[in-house]
Design an enzyme around this catalytic site. Sequence first.
Site, PDB file in Angstrom:
ATOM      1  N   GLU A  86       0.816  -1.227   0.000  1.00  0.00           N
ATOM      2  CA  GLU A  86       0.000   0.000   0.000  1.00  0.00           C
ATOM      3  C   GLU A  86       0.845   1.272   0.000  1.00  0.00           C
ATOM      4  O   GLU A  86       0.409   2.305  -0.504  1.00  0.00           O
ATOM      5  CB  GLU A  86      -0.966   0.013   1.187  1.00  0.00           C
ATOM      6  CG  GLU A  86      -2.117  -0.972   1.064  1.00  0.00           C
ATOM      7  CD  GLU A  86      -1.778  -2.356   1.605  1.00  0.00           C
ATOM      8  OE1 GLU A  86      -0.588  -2.617   1.904  1.00  0.00           O
ATOM      9  OE2 GLU A  86      -2.701  -3.182   1.724  1.00  0.00           O
ATOM     10  N   MET A 143      24.413   9.052   2.220  1.00  0.00           N
ATOM     11  CA  MET A 143      24.296  10.292   2.987  1.00  0.00           C
ATOM     12  C   MET A 143      24.576  10.040   4.470  1.00  0.00           C
ATOM     13  O   MET A 143      25.193  10.870   5.144  1.00  0.00           O
ATOM     14  CB  MET A 143      22.904  10.904   2.789  1.00  0.00           C
ATOM     15  CG  MET A 143      22.784  12.329   3.268  1.00  0.00           C
ATOM     16  SD  MET A 143      23.922  13.470   2.434  1.00  0.00           S
ATOM     17  CE  MET A 143      22.892  14.091   1.106  1.00  0.00           C
ATOM     18  N   PHE A 198     -11.174  -8.032  13.452  1.00  0.00           N
ATOM     19  CA  PHE A 198     -10.082  -8.444  12.572  1.00  0.00           C
ATOM     20  C   PHE A 198      -9.778  -7.328  11.571  1.00  0.00           C
ATOM     21  O   PHE A 198     -10.676  -6.798  10.926  1.00  0.00           O
ATOM     22  CB  PHE A 198     -10.469  -9.726  11.823  1.00  0.00           C
ATOM     23  CG  PHE A 198      -9.419 -10.155  10.838  1.00  0.00           C
ATOM     24  CD1 PHE A 198      -8.154 -10.512  11.274  1.00  0.00           C
ATOM     25  CD2 PHE A 198      -9.679 -10.164   9.479  1.00  0.00           C
ATOM     26  CE1 PHE A 198      -7.167 -10.877  10.363  1.00  0.00           C
ATOM     27  CE2 PHE A 198      -8.695 -10.531   8.564  1.00  0.00           C
ATOM     28  CZ  PHE A 198      -7.447 -10.895   9.016  1.00  0.00           C
ATOM     29  N   GLN A 199      -8.524  -7.000  11.436  1.00  0.00           N
ATOM     30  CA  GLN A 199      -8.067  -5.904  10.571  1.00  0.00           C
ATOM     31  C   GLN A 199      -8.749  -4.583  10.899  1.00  0.00           C
ATOM     32  O   GLN A 199      -8.996  -3.773  10.017  1.00  0.00           O
ATOM     33  CB  GLN A 199      -8.221  -6.276   9.087  1.00  0.00           C
ATOM     34  CG  GLN A 199      -7.287  -7.415   8.693  1.00  0.00           C
ATOM     35  CD  GLN A 199      -7.071  -7.551   7.196  1.00  0.00           C
ATOM     36  OE1 GLN A 199      -7.967  -7.263   6.402  1.00  0.00           O
ATOM     37  NE2 GLN A 199      -5.886  -7.996   6.799  1.00  0.00           N
ATOM     38  N   LYS A 212     -17.548  -1.322   6.009  1.00  0.00           N
ATOM     39  CA  LYS A 212     -18.022  -2.232   4.968  1.00  0.00           C
ATOM     40  C   LYS A 212     -19.544  -2.213   4.844  1.00  0.00           C
ATOM     41  O   LYS A 212     -20.075  -2.285   3.735  1.00  0.00           O
ATOM     42  CB  LYS A 212     -17.531  -3.651   5.280  1.00  0.00           C
ATOM     43  CG  LYS A 212     -17.586  -4.570   4.065  1.00  0.00           C
ATOM     44  CD  LYS A 212     -16.943  -5.916   4.365  1.00  0.00           C
ATOM     45  CE  LYS A 212     -16.973  -6.816   3.145  1.00  0.00           C
ATOM     46  NZ  LYS A 212     -16.426  -8.147   3.445  1.00  0.00           N
TER      47      LYS A 212
END
Lengths: 584, 186
Positions: free
Chosen positions: A52, A482, A114-115, A164
Amino acid sequence: MTRQMTGAAMVVQALKDQGVEVVFGYPGGAVLPIYDEIFQQNDIRHILVRHEQGAVHMAEGYARSTGKVGVALVTSGPGATNAVTGLVDALMDSIPILVISGQVPTFMIGTDGFQEADTVGITRPCTKHNWLVKDTEKLSEVIHQAFHVSRSGRPGPVLVDIPKDVQFATGTYTPMEKTRTAHYQPRVQGDPEQILRMVELMETAERPVFYTGGGVINSGPKASQLLREFVAETDFPITSTLMGLGCYPASGKNWLGMLGMHGLYEANLAMHGCDLMINIGARFDDRITGRIKDFSPGSKKIHVDIDPSSINKVIRTDVPIIGDVTHVLEEALKLWRARGRKTNKAGLTQWWGRIAEWRSVKCLTYKNSDKIIKPQYALERLEALTKGMDRYITTEVGQHQMWAAQFLGFEGPNRWMTSGGLGTMGYGLPASIGVQVAHPDALVINVAGDASWLMNMQEMGTAMQFRTPVKQFILNNERLGMVRQWQELLHGERYSQSWSESLPDFVKLADAFGCKGIQCKDPADLDDAIRDMLAYDGPVIFDCLVEKHENCFPMIPSGKPHNEMLLGDADTQGVIGAKGAVLV
Amino acid sequence: MSPLNIKKGSSSHSAYDLRDPNAVVIETHTLAVVVDNESGVLARVIGLFSGRGYNIDSLTVAETDHASHLSRITVVTTGTPQVIEQIKAQLARMVPVHEVHDLTTDGPAVQRELALFKVSGKGEARIEALQLAEIFRANVVDSTLGSFVFEMTGTPEKIDAFADLMRPLGLLEMARTGVAALSRGV
């Protein structure tokens, strides 16, 4: 006519009405209804990413190269938390993107489902604004408002979190033109009185300098056009921040190059020595100012910014102008012309004389080699061999990014995509894919370092699947360059964890992904290898083995003013004090 | 406080800025912020203060306009003039924020806070507490043989003064609402 539809259908309808052509995303349980809608239409293209974070950086690359709002779609929980880095990146660099995230159904919120994650809570300080939509009736209006907020005023990232059950439920679709946006209308017209003061100061200044930033690019191509006219007609010198490169052409005669920590000597000394600083759409970032107390001590400062909170945040401004760069430049230019196009010609001639002395230092000089490829040389050759092409450049973060800013020239806005404010390693590869999706026929090159590039290398799979022929030009020094440079200068050459011992074989890696891999280590072969890369019709991973211990100069050490720049290795002994070492 | 001992925030009422530009002046300002009464709006405002390292001395919030879903947040904050200006600009650019008023500089304003004090005591101390409460116009809202609960409305300074007096007389607990403020006149 009112239209009834499901929340999921509303999402797709709202995106279509907003003119969205492409969405970068990754499916998951909490966004399946939206993915089902995407499946059943052909107007919006979906680019399946591999992580993502990649989706959000692609949306950023798309947005930066087009000026449109980039859109990413992620699922709940880990999908949303993986999007956080990209959101903050877009917030710091004022990039308009919309992230739509799925959420567990409303009745499960707060149960550690969940999630489940508190996405709006987590992303509240990472976005310009965010919404959790608990009612399908409100969903389409919120999405339209989200687009409005994202692109109005100072652009930025927004997030809409959709449970949802809200996606499944049916409600009334509110079209774009009926959406209420009245209460968020940032001011775009500058105060005429302040614009008059700006013009008056410009008429008499002996040592003026334009200091421009990403705001010019965000304001649209017309802003760059007006800026060019203003610079040409006043003959003032102009420098730009990392974010503003391209708003004035690098081939223009008044161009001083980039300013700041790794900016050009002439640009930084002009900033230090000027008597009038005209800041157009830049924000006095700490990479630019160095030590605040000694920042451009003798100058009057004009600051044009659309965000009132940028004014007087770190540097006190004499002439604050809150407004959109295009509007302000248009008014200022009109007024300056009407008042007789006056400048202090005698002062300017002397000023250009001093700038010529600083230019003659040739601060970008480096010691080339015929045995090993110097990173600066690699970029000089890349520049020479791609000159005049329809070219877009993205970068990762580190030495290579600064060298790219120094050695590549940008002739127009929206051609240079880099992570400035947040400094996100792993930005460049996904961003290059986002740019290529927006400009399928253009040449898109990600100038990368080996360490940064590995952070999101999984997105090569995306590049292959969607046939985006992005060129990954990796300056491979087997170091975190760097970090290594700072350890050399600040930490007694104790190179703690800045060495990548087990790098992959990039050519074999390219093979594994199914794209072309090229390795080059001899300066004599470099031109042909670059030509091979450019000629190949598909993604290329170019492993350019460069000098491992090259430092990036010029450099203003942390905590030092502009006139205490280091020009090369010989200057570096014991210059950074304990105070400077605390800074980043 | 500046060496000239000018009152906090007083410079805006004067034609001359009398503050010593080199002194670090810490000012206290009362800000009234009118916001959409939507979920998370208070978290946004508080997050701004904590995220950017600004101080909150006092904070009150409640819906004040039910019809248009507006809430009023009154926040008392301290900082240098530059920081106060930043706070106002940062607040004003938030999407759900409609108005930001600086009641310290925008003109005269009234400030009130409500506080409850639980004081326990017997004999002399109990009588003393009751007498002082009368002087301060505090109401007795609960009493037992061994305790009082006083209710008082006033400026934060008045509440502080009363609390200081009650402490040796048996102050057990205290609850205060934080400052609510309005500008005077129309």
